[in-house]
Design a protein around this motif. Structure first.
Motif, mmCIF file in Angstrom:
data_model
loop_
_atom_site.group_PDB
_atom_site.id
_atom_site.type_symbol
_atom_site.label_atom_id
_atom_site.label_comp_id
_atom_site.label_asym_id
_atom_site.label_seq_id
_atom_site.Cartn_x
_atom_site.Cartn_y
_atom_site.Cartn_z
ATOM 1 N N MET A 130 0.850 -1.200 0.000
ATOM 2 C CA MET A 130 0.000 0.000 0.000
ATOM 3 C C MET A 130 0.881 1.245 0.000
ATOM 4 N N PHE A 139 3.906 1.478 -1.085
ATOM 5 C CA PHE A 139 4.566 1.613 -2.384
ATOM 6 C C PHE A 139 3.613 2.174 -3.428
ATOM 7 N N TYR A 140 2.379 1.711 -3.377
ATOM 8 C CA TYR A 140 1.407 2.198 -4.362
ATOM 9 C C TYR A 140 1.289 3.723 -4.292
ATOM 10 N N LEU A 141 1.181 4.249 -3.066
ATOM 11 C CA LEU A 141 1.066 5.699 -2.901
ATOM 12 C C LEU A 141 2.347 6.411 -3.335
ATOM 13 N N ARG A 142 3.483 5.851 -2.940
ATOM 14 C CA ARG A 142 4.754 6.502 -3.293
ATOM 15 C C ARG A 142 4.957 6.480 -4.809
ATOM 16 N N SER A 143 4.491 5.422 -5.451
ATOM 17 C CA SER A 143 4.671 5.334 -6.903
ATOM 18 C C SER A 143 3.843 6.400 -7.623
ATOM 19 N N ARG A 144 2.956 7.076 -6.864
ATOM 20 C CA ARG A 144 2.177 8.173 -7.447
ATOM 21 C C ARG A 144 2.726 9.530 -7.015
ATOM 22 N N GLY A 145 3.965 9.522 -6.495
ATOM 23 C CA GLY A 145 4.627 10.793 -6.186
ATOM 24 C C GLY A 145 4.438 11.279 -4.761
ATOM 25 N N ILE A 146 3.670 10.511 -3.972
ATOM 26 C CA ILE A 146 3.369 10.948 -2.604
ATOM 27 C C ILE A 146 4.521 10.538 -1.678
ATOM 28 N N SER A 147 5.016 11.484 -0.886
ATOM 29 C CA SER A 147 6.170 11.206 -0.030
ATOM 30 C C SER A 147 5.831 10.122 0.989
ATOM 31 N N ALA A 148 6.857 9.426 1.447
ATOM 32 C CA ALA A 148 6.626 8.324 2.380
ATOM 33 C C ALA A 148 5.903 8.781 3.648
ATOM 34 N N LEU A 181 3.837 11.330 4.128
ATOM 35 C CA LEU A 181 2.438 11.636 3.814
ATOM 36 C C LEU A 181 1.677 10.353 3.486
ATOM 37 N N MET A 233 -1.647 9.072 5.262
ATOM 38 C CA MET A 233 -2.884 8.782 4.524
ATOM 39 C C MET A 233 -3.409 7.394 4.866
ATOM 40 N N LEU A 234 -2.492 6.441 5.006
ATOM 41 C CA LEU A 234 -2.927 5.075 5.309
ATOM 42 C C LEU A 234 -3.453 4.983 6.742
#
Ligand SMILES: Nc1ncnc2c1ncn2[C@@H]1O[C@H](COP(=O)(O)OP(=O)(O)OP(=O)(O)O)[C@@H](O)[C@H]1O
Ligand SMILES: [Mg+2]
Lengths: 272, 442
Positions: free
Chosen positions: B390, B392-401, B403, B407-408
């Motif tokens: 999860m 990784f999915y967010l980070r792969s969209r440019g979101i910093s670790a 944040l 979010m999670l």
């Protein structure tokens, strides 16, 4: 594709300045779980090109996509990856996204409780911030989303739901391309985006992808089916087996593979 | 317990119940109950480390403090001083209690519908004690832990909310507990009584806040009685100073077909212990308790539940989620007892925890004691980490670790935050949770 590239001398000189290729993979070797998966992979992708990668199950296609996007758990043991003149392997996953890399997941991840709109806004704004652009205001953001939803024929109720949570297989895949449309990457890797799509959805997704084609945007399309390549015409087709590109060709190669399978190339490669 | 220990522990709590306050003596029945409480403090003493219900709740830090009772009401506060404590857009009848004292000049009751009485406990003990008889000190009763007994003995001021049969409150009652730091550590022991007559309906938003980040203790007790068909929505938000000690005992008595819908948000203080105790007086009553707690570095958050099904056809649920980081600790201890005669009981308990660090600790203990076969009971607990894919999915969209982790966490907590219902309150809590997570070293 090539004739669409800028032809005036200035433009081509500029291209030569930072190397012709957007992505340059040289002798890439990687392990996962102590197992060697990528064994010397070479690939050059120029701006505007579409490359299809085909290959047997377990040959390392998704591994390649994950190594490019920086997923944890993969150890690069050799080779190099240059993206837009930068050492891609040095960057964190979010930095790779911000410099223009996008991975459409073979298995998009469900994020229970994380609202899709909030997620898309966070992603878009993270990238804008990286580029030194101001955050989009709520109205412009909603307008942009509505526009992109239309391209993918997606219902806007999906925006109110948690990311991918409870989405059907096809909805998840379309949501990936929707994100790609919104984030406008320089290089998109589509990992089996066609798997699990019905015939109409395949058309819609392919149309969406084609709408995003431009002389500056490249794509690597991983697929098992030649049919997708009827919709998304590739410039190059590669066969990945046992962690290496063992054959490259034009669109005809895909047709040949459809006809004869992979066995013959793998054998020829072994004999060579 | 030996006589010497009794003498010692008795001494420890002397300051908590010291005389000299402005509390009215009250009617005879109350004086008797308070004398009885004083006598019980000596025999109960402070819970030992081995005492049932306190095993995971270290009392050492609390007992080491030299808390003095607050006698003087805080009179210096002006309405403007509490502006920062207010939630934008929250439309409510507001009752403000400062250091355990009801402060009318800070409260904003507005116009109350007919059949609804709201006032301070001390004032009502003088003006109309009969309205409290048979309820005050009766709902919590004997068998409570020593802190509840202490509260009964001391009985600082608090809210009295009485709804006559059929009365309906359209706007929520907001009960703000404000703690203002004093030169030396103080203990305030607010006492509240809520009674909903048959078919009455109300929502109470109870908030615990601090002005400043001082060290103090709040030992509050609520007695709630619901008549037949009554409905109470109760939202409890605890967001106190990082040095505060917090104890709440919530004692609930439910009539036939009544509904209690409670959401507990525990975000702040050094040490917090909450006991939620439910008894059913009639059939077809329903009690839903949900909660979200965040235990940061060196914080302790402890929720104890004691739900007793003595009658058939009642339902209870507990759904608690926790996020623990740094060297934070959380305790969830849920006891559901189903008596032999309590057929068709429906009881579900769930406790899920997200651990953000290796040093975080959770002790989760769901206990179902069921003495009847004709029931529907379930329980489940989980203690897990953020899923790497999860993240990784967010980070792969440019979101910093950082944040992405926040979010999670908010996604995990979202179900409980949404259960708050009230949009202004929901937004406020989501922001506060977000801020706490932002400060967390994740
Ligand atoms: N964590 C892991 N530990 C060990 N082996 C792994 C791990 N993850 C992947 N592999 C192995 O790596 C190999 C390559 O997997 P990969 O997912 O890249 O294949 P693929 O080409 O994408 O296959 P498919 O066409 O089925 O999607 C497989 O043999 C797989 O089992
Ligand atoms: Mg794959």
């Amino acid at each position: 594709m090539d004739q669409q590239l800028p032809e005036e001398p200035g433009a081509s000189r500029q291209r030569n300045d930072w190397g012709r290729n957007m992505l340059s993979v040289k002798g890439l070797m990687a392990e996962v779980g102590g197992k060697e998966i990528l064994r010397g992979l070479d690939l050059e992708v120029a701006p505007g090109e579409i490359h299809a990668i085909m290959g047997p199950n377990g040959s390392g296609k998704s591994t390649f996509a994950h190594v490019l996007s920086g997923r944890e758990g993969y150890t690069v043991t050799g080779g190099s990856v240059t993206f837009d003149g930068r050492d891609l392997l040095e960057l964190e996953p979010e930095e790779r996204a911000c410099v223009g890399l996008f991975l459409a997941f073979q298995y998009p991840v469900e994020l229970p409780g994380v609202n899709n709109t909030y997620f898309l806004k966070a992603a878009l704004n993270a990238m804008r911030k990286y580029r030194g652009e101001p955050e989009l205001d709520a109205v412009s953001f909603m307008r942009l989303m509505k526009d992109k939803l239309k391209i993918l024929h997606l219902d806007d109720s999906l925006l109110k739901r948690p990311v991918n949570f409870g989405f059907s297989g096809g909805e998840k895949k379309r949501n990936e391309i929707f994100q790609m449309a919104l984030l406008e990457p320089k290089l998109a890797i589509l990992d089996e985006t066609d798997s699990g799509l019905d015939i109409d959805a395949l058309r819609i997704v392919a149309d969406g992808v084609n709408a995003l084609r431009s002389p500056e945007r490249s794509m690597i399309v991983v697929t098992h089916y030649q049919r997708l390549l009827d919709y998304i015409q590739p410039d190059h087709v590669h066969v990945l087996a046992k962690g290496r590109i063992i054959r490259s060709g034009g669109k005809d190669l895909a047709l040949e593979l459809e006809d004869k399978g992979y066995g013959w190339i793998v054998e020829e490669e072994a004999a060579a | 317990m030996s006589t010497t220990t009794q003498a010692q522990t008795n001494g420890v709590f002397d300051a908590w119940v010291a005389d000299g306050g402005d509390a009215p003596a009250g009617p005879d029945w109350l004086q008797a109950a308070r004398r009885d409480a004083r006598a019980r403090i000596a025999t109960q003493g402070a819970p030992t480390a081995k005492a049932e219900g306190w095993r995971y709740t270290g009392l050492r830090d609390l007992m080491q403090q030299d808390f003095q009772r607050v006698h003087e009401p805080v009179s210096a506060l002006q309405p403007g001083d509490i502006d920062e404590a207010l939630i934008p857009g929250l439309d409510a009848h507001r009752v403000v209690v400062v250091n355990g004292r009801y402060v009318p000049q800070l409260s904003a009751l507005g116009t109350l519908p007919t059949g609804v009485r709201v006032g301070g406990l001390h004032a009502m003990l003088q003006s109309d004690p009969a309205a409290l008889e048979g309820r005050l000190t009766q709902i919590a009763g004997a068998g409570c832990h020593v802190f509840a007994t202490l509260n009964t003995a001391a009985m600082d001021d608090g809210l009295v909310l009485l709804l006559e049969r059929g009365a309906v409150l359209q706007r929520p009652i907001e009960l703000i507990h404000l703690s203002v730091g004093m030169d030396e550590p103080r203990v305030a022991q607010p006492r509240h009584l809520i009674h909903l007559g048959d078919g009455a309906q109300a929502e109470v938003i109870e908030r615990y806040l601090s002005l400043g980040d001082s060290l103090y203790c709040t030992n509050s007790l609520l007695e709630i009685e619901l008549g037949r068909d009554a409905l109470l929505r109760h939202r409890r938000i605890q967001l106190e100073s990082p040095h505060a000690f917090h104890i709440t005992g919530l004692y609930l008595s439910q009539g036939a077909n009544s509904q209690y819908d409670g959401v507990n948000i525990g975000l702040g203080s050094a040490w917090a212990r909450t006991d939620l105790v439910t008894r059913f007086r009639g059939e077809h009553a329903r009690c839903d308790l949900s909660g979200l707690y965040l235990a940061g570095d060196r914080q302790l958050v402890d929720y104890h539940m004691d739900i007793r099904h003595d009658l058939p056809n009642c339902a209870s649920s507990e759904n608690f989620k926790g996020i623990v980081h740094g060297r934070g600790r959380a305790v969830f201890d849920g006891l559901v007892y189903v008596a032999p005669g309590a057929s068709k009981t429906d009881a579900a308990m769930s406790n899920r925890n997200l651990m953000l660090s290796e040093n975080a600790e959770v002790d989760t203990k769901p206990q179902l004691e069921i003495y009847n076969d004709d029931v529907k009971c379930s329980h489940g607990t989980t203690v897990g980490q953020i899923e790497p894919e999860m993240l990784f999915y967010l980070r792969s969209r440019g979101i910093s670790a950082p944040l992405a982790r926040r979010m999670l966490c908010l996604g995990f907590a979202g179900e409980i935050i949404d259960a708050l219902g009230n949009e202004a309150l929901r937004q406020h809590v989501a922001e506060q949770v977000g801020q706490r997570l932002e400060q967390a070293p994740v």
